[in-house]
Design an enzyme around this catalytic site. Structure first.
Site, PDB file in Angstrom:
ATOM      1  N   LYS A 165       0.788  -1.218   0.040  1.00 24.28           N
ATOM      2  CA  LYS A 165       0.111  -0.014   0.005  1.00 24.28           C
ATOM      3  C   LYS A 165       0.959   1.045  -0.024  1.00 24.28           C
ATOM      4  O   LYS A 165       2.088   1.103   0.215  1.00 24.28           O
ATOM      5  CB  LYS A 165      -0.931  -0.250   1.158  1.00 24.28           C
ATOM      6  N   TYR A 208      17.137  29.769   6.868  1.00 22.55           N
ATOM      7  CA  TYR A 208      16.052  30.535   7.661  1.00 22.55           C
ATOM      8  C   TYR A 208      15.853  30.342   9.041  1.00 22.55           C
ATOM      9  O   TYR A 208      16.169  29.449   9.856  1.00 22.55           O
ATOM     10  CB  TYR A 208      14.750  29.748   6.996  1.00 22.55           C
TER      11      TYR A 208
HETATM   12  C1  LIG Z   1      -0.570  -1.782   6.750  1.00 21.67           C
HETATM   13  C2  LIG Z   1      -1.116  -2.998   7.303  1.00 21.67           C
HETATM   14  C3  LIG Z   1      -0.155  -4.147   7.638  1.00 21.67           C
HETATM   15  C4  LIG Z   1       1.254  -4.085   7.493  1.00 21.67           C
HETATM   16  O1  LIG Z   1       1.743  -3.394   8.546  1.00 21.67           O
HETATM   17  P1  LIG Z   1       3.172  -3.223   8.812  1.00 21.67           P
HETATM   18  O2  LIG Z   1       3.232  -2.571  10.177  1.00 21.67           O
HETATM   19  O3  LIG Z   1       3.720  -2.222   7.729  1.00 21.67           O
HETATM   20  O4  LIG Z   1       3.845  -4.466   9.029  1.00 21.67           O
HETATM   21  C5  LIG Z   1      -0.909  -5.353   7.939  1.00 21.67           C
HETATM   22  N1  LIG Z   1      -2.355  -5.340   8.168  1.00 21.67           N
HETATM   23  C6  LIG Z   1      -2.966  -4.336   7.898  1.00 21.67           C
HETATM   24  C7  LIG Z   1      -4.472  -4.586   8.250  1.00 21.67           C
HETATM   25  C8  LIG Z   1      -2.374  -3.327   7.648  1.00 21.67           C
HETATM   26  O5  LIG Z   1      -3.426  -2.152   7.240  1.00 21.67           O
END
Ligand SMILES: *Cc1c(COP(=O)(O)O)cnc(C)c1O
Length: 357
Positions: free
Chosen positions: A34, A254
């Site tokens: 994702k 800055y």
């Molecule tokens: C994003 C997500 C993961 C992966 O999580 P990590 O902490 O990056 O390993 C796993 N399960 C769900 C439901 C998620 O939304």
């Protein structure tokens, strides 16, 4: 010369990390892609893991469709499920797997008719075992499972839950989540999936049929005391393109946030917050210049930042600067700015990604 800033992506390291997670956990493992693979490029990462990964997981439908359009086959799990009923059409047309974690989603699935020729929907029924966010309350799991089972167009039902505090190894909440999930689903058929990265790395008691590692694939260990073994995938790097020397008392950048207290040789580096490097990084945040540790000084600008080269003779214009990667752990930078590696990696933008196999 082109602007010398880029995110180098080590696909061999990605494969190494995936393989390590899968071996640790046993069973099957999604590669969680994702948010454009946490800033690493979802399609290229999927291609690099093709033939190795058991499946892919993304947050929402469009992310899944982009992978399919890029030629990625195999299971893709949509972790947030659908937002509107019409999305189920694409879910089925593209053979996606979808999570159902609240009543409205369950109704959408119930209302979807059995479509001619479409394969049965594989549904991942999510329990809220203690995170208090998404998922059915544990006492409602059996009824939700029964309703899905009664749908002629629903095929396999997998049971899942998500951990809130698995990155806290001494915290009892995770053990409570595991026990509560097991108790509430004891009588229900189907495979199980509990572990995110921290679950895989820290909670062998939660290993079941499918793991869902995300951040660990990218080599950023979410545990407070990493066991080692993961390889960083992204190297965010640039170069010193100019330098100047400040006399004691002279301000830099800055807000004059840094003022020289000795003759200070400062290198200007061609990367800034518009590229995703955090603007709030304080003086002293580590960077590596030609392989040696140095420190950020002065406020990060949109297109550039400044580093102290005083104690690094031989460095200067053209020196390579690593903002994070093998030498500067992205977790160290994240801690310095009060966030997580997740956020820093997802925020990388504007710089070209260069893939290395
Ligand atoms: C994003 C997500 C993961 C992966 O999580 P990590 O902490 O990056 O390993 C796993 N399960 C769900 C439901 C998620 O939304």
């Amino acid at each position: 010369m082109a602007r010398p800033s880029r995110a180098r992506i080590d696909l061999g390291a990605l494969r190494h990390n995936y393989t390590l997670a899968r071996r640790l956990h046993g069973g099957r493992a999604f590669a969680v892609l994702k948010a454009d693979a946490y800033g690493h490029g979802a399609l290229r990462c999927a291609q690099a893991l093709a033939g190795l990964a058991d499946g892919w997981a993304v947050a929402f439908l469009e992310e899944a469709l982009a992978l399919r359009a890029g030629g990625i086959d195999g299971p893709i799990l949509v972790l947030e499920g659908v937002f509107e009923a019409h999305e189920l059409h694409d879910v089925r047309a593209h053979g996606l797997w979808t999570v159902v974690h609240h009543e409205a989603q369950l109704r959408m699935i119930e209302a979807a008719a059995a479509a001619d020729g479409a394969p049965p929907l594989q549904v991942w029924l999510k329990a809220d075992s203690g995170m208090g966010r998404a998922g059915f309350a544990l006492p409602d799991m059996a009824a939700a499972h029964a309703r899905l089972s009664a749908c002629p167009h629903v095929g396999e039902i997998v049971l899942m839950t998500h951990f809130a505090r698995a990155d806290e190894p001494t915290e009892a909440a995770t053990a409570r989540q595991i026990a509560a999930f097991d108790a509430a689903t004891a009588g229900l058929p189907g495979l199980r999936s509990l572990c995110n990265s921290a679950g895989v790395l820290g909670w062998s008691g939660a290993y079941r049929d499918w793991a869902r590692p995300g951040i660990l694939l990218y080599g950023a260990d979410p545990m407070p005391e990493p066991a080692g073994g993961l390889r960083p995938v992204m190297t965010l790097e640039s170069q010193v393109f100019a330098e100047r020397t400040l006399q004691p008392g002279e301000p830099l950048g800055y807000g004059a946030r840094f003022v020289a207290d000795r003759p200070t040789r400062v290198g200007l580096v061609a990367i800034g917050y518009a590229d995703g490097y955090p603007r709030i990084a304080p003086n002293g945040t580590p960077v590596a210049v030609d392989g040696r540790l140095a420190r950020l000084v002065g406020r990060v600008s949109m297109d550039m930042l400044t580093v102290d080269l005083t104690d690094l003779p031989g460095t200067g214009i053209g020196s390579r600067v690593e903002l994070w990667g093998a030498q500067v752990d992205v977790n160290t930078v994240a801690r310095a700015v009060g966030t997580l590696s997740y956020e820093l990696l997802c925020n990388v933008k504007r710089v070209p990604r260069v893939y290395e196999d």
